[in-house]
Design a protein around this motif. Structure first.
Motif, mmCIF file in Angstrom:
data_model
loop_
_atom_site.group_PDB
_atom_site.id
_atom_site.type_symbol
_atom_site.label_atom_id
_atom_site.label_comp_id
_atom_site.label_asym_id
_atom_site.label_seq_id
_atom_site.Cartn_x
_atom_site.Cartn_y
_atom_site.Cartn_z
ATOM 1 N N PHE A 85 0.870 -1.043 0.048
ATOM 2 C CA PHE A 85 -0.042 -0.130 0.015
ATOM 3 C C PHE A 85 0.657 1.139 -0.022
ATOM 4 N N ASN A 89 1.160 0.645 5.877
ATOM 5 C CA ASN A 89 0.400 -0.182 6.614
ATOM 6 C C ASN A 89 0.933 -1.517 7.296
ATOM 7 N N PHE A 91 2.422 -3.112 10.730
ATOM 8 C CA PHE A 91 1.370 -3.426 12.105
ATOM 9 C C PHE A 91 2.405 -2.777 13.148
ATOM 10 N N SER B 267 -6.892 0.887 7.202
ATOM 11 C CA SER B 267 -5.898 0.224 6.421
ATOM 12 C C SER B 267 -5.146 -0.835 7.074
ATOM 13 N N GLN B 268 -5.412 -1.020 8.404
ATOM 14 C CA GLN B 268 -4.521 -2.273 9.313
ATOM 15 C C GLN B 268 -5.591 -3.580 8.900
ATOM 16 N N ALA B 270 -7.189 -3.845 6.077
ATOM 17 C CA ALA B 270 -6.861 -4.310 4.529
ATOM 18 C C ALA B 270 -5.317 -5.067 4.488
ATOM 19 N N ALA B 271 -4.429 -4.290 5.314
ATOM 20 C CA ALA B 271 -3.174 -4.897 5.785
ATOM 21 C C ALA B 271 -3.079 -6.477 5.912
ATOM 22 N N ALA B 272 -3.998 -6.579 7.086
ATOM 23 C CA ALA B 272 -4.066 -8.063 7.457
ATOM 24 C C ALA B 272 -4.476 -9.135 6.712
ATOM 25 N N ARG B 273 -5.885 -8.633 6.102
ATOM 26 C CA ARG B 273 -6.736 -9.354 5.100
ATOM 27 C C ARG B 273 -5.840 -9.738 3.929
ATOM 28 N N LEU B 277 -4.867 -13.279 6.008
ATOM 29 C CA LEU B 277 -5.447 -13.755 7.381
ATOM 30 C C LEU B 277 -6.841 -13.704 7.229
ATOM 31 N N GLN B 281 -8.613 -14.168 12.547
ATOM 32 C CA GLN B 281 -6.993 -14.109 12.656
ATOM 33 C C GLN B 281 -6.569 -12.582 12.777
ATOM 34 N N ARG B 284 -7.811 -10.981 15.870
ATOM 35 C CA ARG B 284 -7.132 -11.528 17.118
ATOM 36 C C ARG B 284 -5.635 -11.063 17.217
ATOM 37 N N THR B 285 -4.849 -10.968 15.901
ATOM 38 C CA THR B 285 -3.554 -10.793 16.074
ATOM 39 C C THR B 285 -3.112 -9.249 15.797
ATOM 40 N N VAL B 286 -4.059 -8.544 14.981
ATOM 41 C CA VAL B 286 -3.751 -7.336 14.515
ATOM 42 C C VAL B 286 -4.783 -6.153 15.222
ATOM 43 N N PRO B 289 -5.050 -6.560 19.539
ATOM 44 C CA PRO B 289 -3.965 -5.765 20.452
ATOM 45 C C PRO B 289 -3.849 -4.182 20.435
ATOM 46 N N GLN B 290 -3.810 -3.910 19.121
ATOM 47 C CA GLN B 290 -3.896 -2.308 19.034
ATOM 48 C C GLN B 290 -4.947 -1.637 19.986
#
Lengths: 247, 372
Positions: A85, A89, A91, B267-268, B270-273, B277, B281, B284-286, B289-290
């Motif tokens: 992106f 992005n 984490f 965007s978080q 989007a990044a994870a998917r 993931l 998932q 739980r992981t992204v 926690p934030q």
């Protein structure tokens, strides 16, 4: 045979039509550049291919299999089609190493040790090995973007989508990121990238598409499109880019 | 050829130099001197009342000396005013030497000194009024709320009963952390399949934020055993208290979690998917926690509220610190035992706030600098 096929793709947000019938084929080992003004639909097209957006009509085929419609295993699709992106992005609550190894260990079925070893190797290649334990906030924009590319590459995608990955970077940081993409291109990775870096597009692209208001107005080899654009819109766009000193 | 309009010349419309003269120092200093005098007068009466209450018989010379020193200390804000006057003189002299910039500099310093004096005076007055209030009416307030012998008498009983409050608070907090998160996640489940669960989550938070906690305690405490609800009717009251507070506070905490989950940028997701993931998932992981990191301060706020609300469990017949202190208090016909409970709550709350502040700072520092 084309690895990625897009046929007559339509996409709107509410009543605003973003993509009005896009058709595009990307063969294996090909690098396709999407150019065009902001709002012409480049990013949306990439996000649709990765199924981050749902589409209204049309078809997207990856490796001959239609991936639009219900019942498609998107998690498998996305492992084959990576995306990077504009705003990296990463984490923010994970170290660089964890950012890279998260997906391979969680869904790639790779052991933690193997994934970390691989991640360190990849980081070593781009000279960021000593940053493995850092958090993204401690990295420059260019470093973050290169880590984001490594993160996508760690899943061994068949095709990589790059969504204006240098647009948010300070000019002096762009070079490192582009160098990395250049190496991936030389290595034979199939890529589809939306970019404003015309010089770079001209250098690496096997095919350049000019998008205007949700349509591919003109396409051809880099040479054809940049040296001898046929459409008036393309000519105007390239003229503005030249005036701004970007080509 | 590009046609460029020349920039308009606005020099004639410029702002005149604002107030070249240095600001006035003396009036402000005079005001602060007056306030210092008023402060000393107020403090004198406050200390006199305090002395009269504490020492019905004349006290020793040392005690008297302490009171005198305390009173003299209330004159300390006079020192900055002296400084202010000195600056005013420097400013005047500089002005005569045509050093307007230096004059303004000293005038500004002088005003700062005068304001410092005012600030300290006001603080002393507030404290003096407090002392006066406590020792007024020959110490009636102090005798009602702060009798040392009753405090000493109640202390151990109240502390022992406070253990009940601690158990209830910790029990409820653990359950609230879990239930709150479950409700918050229920509320953001996607799609048509998630709709009934979303509806239930909204209903839950609406209802339990609407009912006063003390009513939930009352209904749960007596209702469940009165109706002979299986399992619940045999639970000890302390467990029912935990259950009731969990019901109420999960609604609040669910909203806190929801705010945290909503605040994580799309965007978080989007990044994870995009890495492959799945929804759970990524959550739980992204996302979680934030989100949790962000909501720690408001979460602790709610926990402090919960801890304080453990003082309400007396309505369901549990002997907690407050109930116990009231028992002692009514036996001696004095409120000092209840003050003990108040002090205990203060003592356990303040360290928690500091602790969380430190935790947040550390977390931010870690994220800023990286671990190397």
């Amino acid at each position: 045979m084309s690895y990625l096929q897009i046929r007559d793709l339509h996409k709107s947000y509410g009543s605003v039509q973003i993509l009005k019938g896009i058709s595009l084929e990307v063969a294996r080992h090909e690098v396709v550049c999407l150019i065009g003004a902001s709002g012409s639909g480049k990013s949306t097209l990439l996000r649709c291919i990765n199924a981050l957006e749902t589409i209204e009509s049309g078809e997207i085929l990856v490796d001959g299999d239609q991936v639009t419609g219900l019942g498609v295993n998107l998690n498998v699709l996305r492992r084959n089609v990576g995306i990077v992106f504009q705003s990296y992005n990463l984490f923010p609550h994970m170290t660089v190493l964890k950012n890279i190894t998260l997906a391979p260990t969680m869904i790639g079925g790779i052991s933690k040790d193997a994934a970390e070893q691989r991640a360190i190797e990849l980081l070593d290649k781009i000279g960021l090995r000593q940053k493995a334990g850092s958090y993204p906030d401690a990295l420059s924009g260019g470093q973050q973007q290169r880590v984001a590319i490594v993160r996508a590459m760690a899943m061994d995608p068949q095709v990589l989508l790059l969504d204006e990955i240098t647009a948010a970077l300070d000019p002096e940081l762009v070079g490192d990121v582009l160098e990395m993409i250049r190496e991936l291109a030389v290595g034979g990775l199939t890529m589809l990238l939306a970019t404003h870096e015309m010089g770079f597009a001209r250098e690496v692209a096997s095919q350049v598409c000019f998008l205007h208001q949700g349509k591919i107005l003109e396409r051809g080899t880099a040479e054809e499109l940049f040296e001898n654009p046929q459409e008036e819109r393309t000519q105007q766009f390239l003229k503005r880019v030249v005036t701004a000193g970007r080509l | 050829m590009i046609n460029v309009t020349p920039t308009q010349d606005t020099y004639d419309a410029r702002l005149q130099p604002p107030q070249a003269q240095p600001p006035a120092v003396v009036p402000l200093t005079a005001a602060s001197v007056i306030v210092v005098i008023l402060t000393a007068v107020t403090s004198f009466y406050a200390l006199a009342w305090l002395y009269a209450y504490m020492y019905p018989q004349p006290a020793g010379a040392f005690t008297k000396a302490v009171f005198v020193v305390l009173w003299l200390a209330t004159w300390l804000p006079l020192l900055p005013t002296v400084q202010a006057l000195r600056s005013a003189r420097k400013s005047r002299n500089a002005l005569q030497d045509n050093g307007i910039v230096i004059a303004r500099h000293h005038a500004a310093l002088g005003r700062e000194s005068a304001l410092t004096s005012l600030g300290y005076s006001v603080a002393i007055v507030v404290l003096a009024l407090l002392v006066a209030f406590v020792s007024t009416n020959d110490g009636a307030i102090a005798r009602t709320f702060l009798r040392p012998e009753f405090i000493a008498q109640a202390w151990s009983d109240v502390l022992r009963a406070f253990w009940v409050n601690v158990q209830v608070a910790i029990g409820a907090e653990v359950l609230v952390l879990v239930l709150g998160l479950v409700i918050a996640i229920m509320r953001m489940l996607p799609g048509r399949a998630g709709r009934p669960l979303r509806f239930l989550a909204v209903l839950y938070t609406d209802v339990f934020r609407a009912i006063p906690g003390i009513i939930v305690l009352y209904l749960v405490g007596f209702g469940l055993s009165l109706a002979e609800v299986p399992f619940f009717k045999d639970l000890p009251p302390i467990v029912l208290a935990i259950f009731a507070l969990t019901l109420t506070y999960s609604a609040y905490v669910a909203e806190v979690y929801r705010a945290g989950l909503d605040s994580i940028h799309r965007s978080q997701w989007a990044a994870a998917r995009s890495l492959g993931l799945s929804y759970p998932q990524a959550l739980r992981t992204v996302i979680i926690p934030q989100a949790v990191r962000r909501v720690i301060p408001p979460l602790l706020n709610d926990f402090i509220g919960l801890q304080k609300d453990t003082a309400l469990i007396g309505v369901m017949g549990v002997i907690d610190a407050f109930t116990q202190s009231r028992l002692v208090g009514s036996a001696v016909f004095n409120l000092s035992p209840v003050t003990v409970v108040a002090i205990v709550f203060v003592l356990i709350t303040i360290p928690q706030s500091r602790f969380v502040d430190r935790m947040i700072e550390k977390d931010q520092a870690r994220q800023r600098s990286g671990s190397n």
